[in-house]
Scaffold this motif. Sequence first.
Motif, PDB file in Angstrom:
ATOM      1  N   VAL A 118     -20.651  27.945  47.817  1.00 42.30           N
ATOM      2  CA  VAL A 118     -19.836  28.974  47.174  1.00 42.30           C
ATOM      3  C   VAL A 118     -19.199  29.863  48.240  1.00 42.30           C
ATOM      4  O   VAL A 118     -18.000  30.162  48.186  1.00 42.30           O
ATOM      5  N   ARG A 166     -15.164  30.435  48.994  1.00 39.87           N
ATOM      6  CA  ARG A 166     -14.540  31.763  49.013  1.00 39.87           C
ATOM      7  C   ARG A 166     -13.886  32.022  50.368  1.00 39.87           C
ATOM      8  O   ARG A 166     -12.788  32.571  50.465  1.00 39.87           O
ATOM      9  N   LYS A 198     -13.619  33.660  36.616  1.00 36.86           N
ATOM     10  CA  LYS A 198     -13.809  32.213  36.541  1.00 36.86           C
ATOM     11  C   LYS A 198     -12.710  31.490  37.314  1.00 36.86           C
ATOM     12  O   LYS A 198     -12.956  30.475  37.981  1.00 36.86           O
ATOM     13  N   TYR A 217     -13.640  31.402  40.947  1.00 33.02           N
ATOM     14  CA  TYR A 217     -14.649  30.369  41.227  1.00 33.02           C
ATOM     15  C   TYR A 217     -14.025  28.977  41.228  1.00 33.02           C
ATOM     16  O   TYR A 217     -14.322  28.149  42.097  1.00 33.02           O
ATOM     17  N   TRP A 270     -12.040  28.506  44.408  1.00 26.24           N
ATOM     18  CA  TRP A 270     -12.912  28.386  45.579  1.00 26.24           C
ATOM     19  C   TRP A 270     -13.641  27.043  45.609  1.00 26.24           C
ATOM     20  O   TRP A 270     -13.615  26.330  46.624  1.00 26.24           O
ATOM     21  N   ASP A 285     -23.278  33.044  39.860  1.00 25.07           N
ATOM     22  CA  ASP A 285     -22.734  31.924  40.632  1.00 25.07           C
ATOM     23  C   ASP A 285     -23.165  30.601  40.005  1.00 25.07           C
ATOM     24  O   ASP A 285     -22.362  29.682  39.831  1.00 25.07           O
ATOM     25  N   MET A 297     -21.350  29.771  36.735  1.00 19.74           N
ATOM     26  CA  MET A 297     -19.984  29.285  36.949  1.00 19.74           C
ATOM     27  C   MET A 297     -19.986  27.845  37.462  1.00 19.74           C
ATOM     28  O   MET A 297     -19.154  27.029  37.062  1.00 19.74           O
TER      29      MET A 297
END
Length: 400
Positions: free
Chosen positions: A90, A94, A218, A221, A224, A249, A252
């Motif tokens: 994650v 990002r 969302k 996410y 990313w 996290d 998602m």
Amino acid sequence: MRLFIYCSIVVLMLSSCGDKQVADLILQNGKVYTVDSTFSIQEAFAVKDGKIVATGSSSYILRHYVSAKIVDAHGKAVYPGFIDAHAHFVGYGRGLFEVDLTGCNDWDEVLQRVIAFDKEHPGETWIRGRGWDQNRFPGHIYPNYAKLNGLFPGRPVLLQRIDGHAAMANIIALDLANITPDLEVPGGEIETKNGKLTGILIDNAVDLVNRVMPPPSKADYEKWLLAAQRKCFAQGLTTITDCGLMYNDVEMIDTLQQEGKLLMRLYVMLTDDTANFARYLAKGPYKTDLLFVKGIKAYADGSLGSRGACLLAPYNDKAGWNGFLLHPAAHYDSLAQMALNSGFQLCTHAIGDSGNRVILNVYNKYLQGKNDKRWRIEHAQVVNQNDFDLFGKTSIIPTL
């Protein structure tokens, strides 16, 4: 029309190939590393419903299987998907949409990259970046936030060090987080000089700024994680252990996987947070075809580069400074006690020899002899030789 043609092809293959089985994919003429019990190398394999159903020579596979899709590897190597046992999927995703500060040789180069990013992303509320390392700068000293304040007087900025255990924030970001020179942060440090802020935050102090940032949507996410997935798949990474996520996290990730958008397999370590424990520990590990939430990620100390690693002896470039634990030792004891019968794997970040000693002793207190809990110490970077045997006594795994 396409579906009709495909079905017709399959029907023809079935009728003309006798007892051959229909596969979704056949790969032939390769050097296939199977990683089976004997680590055999084969020429070909057949795939059905996302699984390899047979391996062998090209002639054997083609004799027993038929498919509308046949790939000729032309003698090239074919490997199983790679697994990264310690990563931050994650965070990586990002970071692809933040300022890349790796490789900067001085603070002015960092600022130039931030200026360029600001021009390319004028609508962003915050500017985030990561990758600077003061060890590459002249004098190897931390920068000051004065120039950053002058360049961005109306926009909060947070620039994390390459290891994520220190950051530079401008005055607006610090004000939003109510950070003052006299504020004390357990497990963290707010650097000051002559009683004034410098903008440098260490370990838990960085979290004060992270908490006042707008929560991701969302759409964030999805942007990313799909970008991270493309880059990982291109390198052959098909499974990743994400070390330290919050429940939002995970939710998602699960949503995007259930929607068929995110195909990366993930083993998740929940970060050490009571909100995570309230949602997951009582229910036990959570598992789907693509997601396995079974780990707990704790943090004993920081890193050597930001002088947050907890050492038995002082740092040679900062007299009288040994680093620090991010929590009192009793915290790790209670965490181990909670994790022992929960079904979750406890994995604790420890860099310094003092930090490693604390965690090794806590683990040994609760594991008591050989076991299959597979509790880990992440990094285990500096370990005193008198503590080496504490790994083997209770089957503790040191990881990179």
